[in-house]
Scaffold this motif. Structure first.
Motif, PDB file in Angstrom:
ATOM      1  N   VAL A 129      -5.787  -2.739   1.664  1.00  0.00           N
ATOM      2  CA  VAL A 129      -5.744  -2.672   3.108  1.00  0.00           C
ATOM      3  C   VAL A 129      -6.551  -3.807   3.695  1.00  0.00           C
ATOM      4  N   LYS A 130      -6.352  -4.040   4.978  1.00  0.00           N
ATOM      5  CA  LYS A 130      -7.080  -5.095   5.647  1.00  0.00           C
ATOM      6  C   LYS A 130      -8.506  -4.637   5.943  1.00  0.00           C
ATOM      7  N   LYS A 169      -9.592  -1.623   8.206  1.00  0.00           N
ATOM      8  CA  LYS A 169      -9.402  -0.234   7.840  1.00  0.00           C
ATOM      9  C   LYS A 169     -10.745   0.434   7.572  1.00  0.00           C
ATOM     10  N   SER A 188      -4.184   5.171   1.217  1.00  0.00           N
ATOM     11  CA  SER A 188      -2.891   4.484   1.184  1.00  0.00           C
ATOM     12  C   SER A 188      -2.051   4.994   0.023  1.00  0.00           C
ATOM     13  N   GLN A 241       5.489  -5.014   7.895  1.00  0.00           N
ATOM     14  CA  GLN A 241       4.256  -5.774   8.043  1.00  0.00           C
ATOM     15  C   GLN A 241       3.900  -5.976   9.510  1.00  0.00           C
ATOM     16  N   SER A 277       2.362  -2.819  10.574  1.00  0.00           N
ATOM     17  CA  SER A 277       1.026  -2.748   9.988  1.00  0.00           C
ATOM     18  C   SER A 277       0.037  -3.600  10.769  1.00  0.00           C
ATOM     19  N   SER A 278       0.491  -4.759  11.238  1.00  0.00           N
ATOM     20  CA  SER A 278      -0.404  -5.655  11.973  1.00  0.00           C
ATOM     21  C   SER A 278      -0.850  -5.056  13.300  1.00  0.00           C
ATOM     22  N   THR A 321       0.135   2.378   7.601  1.00  0.00           N
ATOM     23  CA  THR A 321      -0.766   2.003   6.529  1.00  0.00           C
ATOM     24  C   THR A 321      -0.305   0.708   5.877  1.00  0.00           C
ATOM     25  N   ASN A 322      -1.242  -0.151   5.551  1.00  0.00           N
ATOM     26  CA  ASN A 322      -0.887  -1.419   4.933  1.00  0.00           C
ATOM     27  C   ASN A 322      -0.411  -1.221   3.503  1.00  0.00           C
ATOM     28  N   SER A 362       0.165  -3.290  -0.038  1.00  0.00           N
ATOM     29  CA  SER A 362      -0.125  -4.541  -0.731  1.00  0.00           C
ATOM     30  C   SER A 362       1.093  -4.987  -1.519  1.00  0.00           C
ATOM     31  N   GLY A 398      -1.193 -13.516   3.067  1.00  0.00           N
ATOM     32  CA  GLY A 398      -2.327 -12.979   3.809  1.00  0.00           C
ATOM     33  C   GLY A 398      -3.311 -14.055   4.220  1.00  0.00           C
TER      34      GLY A 398
END
Length: 511
Positions: A81-82, A85, A295, A487, A490-491, A496-497, A499, A505
């Motif tokens: 996750v970014k 989070k 996630s 995506q 998600s942004s 939820t992100n 991967s 990224g």
């Protein structure tokens, strides 16, 4: 600890659509409005014989699948996750009582652009009293976490709900001396940025009580109506006379306090949230220092966390297909659907009309311009409303004059530019430096370079099979559009992100 669910469904319900339909989108689940009691604060229906937008899929209720009991096995899964989070640690206490273990059913209500999304199941966890477990990744600030508590005989004994904070959150749930007779829970939580198990000095400690009556919960305004000493835990703050809630619990459309009773087993919840612990999924034994990836758990429970039967796996999308999780997650949100024969057709192109329908279902943005009477879009077209709305939101422009070209296939560049414009993303720093991650960066038209740079910085660009090749002019496929759209969601913090080695990224961008 990471897990997967090995699901066995008897049959998936059939979807009503024409044979030539391209499965598109239906609205993101509407927010699950929660209710409560008083306190103080601390801080589509369009039709076509050729292409029908599947916004209003009907399910044959007679053929609803029977959900088999799930088993949980350990597996490694690449999910990240970014940095934005957040996570939480959860401990359960009973200072005055004789319980040794309890079961915590944990779920999340994600905060989206339209409000809170449907409650999503994160698992049943058997805790020893005083035990703590960590839940990491997959959350964002203002998401709400719901905990339903059961004793080991599966009797419901309490309910709590708290808000994900801007940094790691430490949460303590404290049971009464006799929870089966007196289902009251004290919730004490706050920011624990250094993750040492205590609420950081100088920050707000939220402290309140919830009481269950006839399967409904009240968020109490004070502790003065019952004996509070049974809820006092050494090391935690002394019980305040007046409850301390997050602002969102007392104000706005989704307040839990000063409202009516909250129905904790609403009929619109997923079956797994209404079922007896252990009947649909295996109860997870919490061990010392346990850590769970939110996630991962959301994906593991994808099938059972749905409020109604939906197809999220497709015969032509293999378990190791590069875009499988993007496709499955959008399908679980009722944003995309497959075809009557169980396929998804991941390599099929996407037209402008189809993409308009996708955008309309994925985003609820304010309109920034007036609608246009497109000469080539009839008011009877299945995509008429979608085209007009996404145009007004700024995603898609006219092609020539007042033409929209609804049947024109989109290139990857078309999709990326539409997302950047609609989301109004801007890049920071050197555009050329950001785009240097692409070996074919020189092929990006000058007028779109800053837009692609902005999407790159926001982690929206997905390149398959070569992550370094943007392939801007290549026709976009259904799988590629699914990945890019996911995506983009998600942004904005709506999902939820996920991967993937094919997502560009910020960590890959040179300074």
């Amino acid at each position: 600890m990471k897990y997967i669910i090995q699901s066995n469904f008897a049959h998936l319900s059939k979807f009503v659509l024409t044979a030539t339909s391209v499965a598109i989108f239906s609205p993101i689940s509407s927010a699950y409005a929660a209710l409560g009691f008083s306190t103080t604060v601390a801080q589509i229906t369009d039709n076509s014989t050729e292409q029908q937008l599947l916004a209003h899929k009907e399910v044959e209720t007679r053929n609803r699948p029977t959900i088999q009991r799930q088993t949980v096995t350990t597996v490694s899964h690449n999910v990240s996750v970014k940095a934005k989070k957040t996570g939480f640690s959860l401990a359960i206490w009973q200072p005055s009582g004789n319980f040794s273990e309890v079961i915590a059913r944990i779920s999340v209500k994600s905060k989206g652009s339209k409000g809170y999304l449907k409650e999503q199941f994160l698992g049943d966890y058997k805790y020893k009293i005083k035990q703590k477990a960590k839940f990491v990744k997959g959350l964002k600030t203002s998401d709400r976490i719901v905990v339903r508590l059961y004793d080991v005989q599966n009797r419901f004994i309490g309910y709590s709900e708290f808000e994900s904070l801007s940094a790691n959150t430490t949460v303590n749930l404290i049971l009464s001396a006799k929870p089966t007779e007196y289902p009251v829970v004290r919730t004490v939580y706050g920011v624990d940025a250094d993750q040492n198990g205590t609420i950081d000095a100088g920050t707000t400690t939220y402290d309140y009580f919830t009481q269950v009556r006839n399967q409904r919960v009240i968020f109490l305004s004070s502790s003065q109506t019952f004996q509070g000493s049974q809820f006092q835990v050494e090391g935690l703050s002394t019980i305040a006379a007046t409850s301390v809630y997050p602002v969102s619990f007392t104000q706005g459309d989704y307040a839990l306090v000063r409202q009516s009773f909250v129905n904790i087993f609403s009929s619109d919840l997923a079956k797994v949230l209404q079922a007896t612990p252990g009947s649909l999924v295996q109860v997870i034994e919490v061990s010392d220092n346990s850590s769970y990836d939110i996630s991962q758990m959301l994906m593991n429970y994808r099938q059972v966390r749905l409020s109604r039967p939906l197809q999220v796996a497709f015969s032509d999308v293999s378990i190791d297909y590069w875009a499988k999780d993007f496709i499955a997650e959008l399908a679980s949100m009722e944003i995309i659907e497959g075809f009557p024969n169980g396929t998804f057709r991941p390599d099929a192109p996407v037209t402008r009309a189809q993409f308009a329908a996708m955008l309309r279902k994925a985003f609820a943005k304010r309109k920034i311009r007036q609608a246009v009477a497109f000469k080539d879009v009839s008011t009877k077209s299945w995509a008429y409303n979608a085209i007009n709305e996404v145009y007004q939101m700024g995603f898609l422009n006219t092609v020539i004059g007042k033409d929209f070209n609804p049947s024109q296939s989109l290139s990857r560049l078309d999709v990326l530019v539409a997302l950047a414009r609609g989301l109004n993303y801007q890049s920071s720093g050197s555009t050329d430096t950001i785009l240097s991650v692409y070996s074919d960066a020189t092929t990006i038209p000058r007028e779109y370079r800053s837009l692609i740079a902005a999407l790159t910085q926001h982690g929206i660009v997905v390149n398959y099979p070569n992550v370094k090749m943007l392939n801007a002019e290549r026709v976009a496929t259904r799988s590629e559009v699914s990945a890019l759209l996911y995506q983009a969601l998600s942004s904005t913090g709506q999902v939820t992100n996920i991967s993937s080695q094919y997502v560009i990224g910020q960590q890959k961008i040179a300074d």
